[in-house]
Design a protein around this motif. Structure first.
Motif, PDB file in Angstrom:
ATOM      1  N   ASP A  29       0.816  -1.220   0.000  1.00  0.00           N
ATOM      2  CA  ASP A  29       0.000   0.000   0.000  1.00  0.00           C
ATOM      3  C   ASP A  29       0.845   1.263   0.000  1.00  0.00           C
ATOM      4  N   ALA A  30       1.841   1.338   0.834  1.00  0.00           N
ATOM      5  CA  ALA A  30       2.670   2.550   0.915  1.00  0.00           C
ATOM      6  C   ALA A  30       3.354   2.807  -0.421  1.00  0.00           C
ATOM      7  N   GLU A  31       3.868   1.756  -1.038  1.00  0.00           N
ATOM      8  CA  GLU A  31       4.542   1.922  -2.334  1.00  0.00           C
ATOM      9  C   GLU A  31       3.545   2.326  -3.412  1.00  0.00           C
ATOM     10  N   ARG A  34       2.792   6.020  -2.979  1.00  0.00           N
ATOM     11  CA  ARG A  34       3.955   6.824  -3.347  1.00  0.00           C
ATOM     12  C   ARG A  34       4.071   6.922  -4.865  1.00  0.00           C
TER      13      ARG A  34
END
Length: 94
Positions: A29-31, A34
């Motif tokens: 999710d974070a990637e 981003r």
């Protein structure tokens, strides 16, 4: 933008990553967010300014896809199209 035929920029600031790196899943999710923010960054400017733009593919045949964004203020579609036509005419044939 007054006084310019059009402005040029990369359509996106990065080459798109492999889907597996950003596929749905809490571990990525974070990637995803981003990369998604980066991929939308340049084109979002034109959306916020209510301008017009197009993207010309300009990579070599053996390279990942990249685009050249040609943009201008609202109601300058003809200028963007004319500049794009001239750039496309001068790009190497694939």
């Amino acid at each position: 933008m007054h006084g310019y035929d059009a402005l040029l920029s990369p359509t996106v600031p990065i080459v798109a990553p492999p889907i597996a790196d950003v596929a749905p899943g809490s571990a990525r999710d974070a990637e995803f967010f981003r990369v998604n923010a980066l991929l939308l960054r340049n084109t979002s400017v034109m959306n916020m300014l209510d301008g017009c733009a197009l993207s010309l593919p300009c990579q070599r045949a053996d390279e990942p896809a990249v685009g050249l964004m040609i943009w201008h203020a609202a109601m300058h579609d003809d200028a963007v199209l004319n500049v794009a036509r001239e750039i496309e005419r001068n790009l190497p044939r694939q």
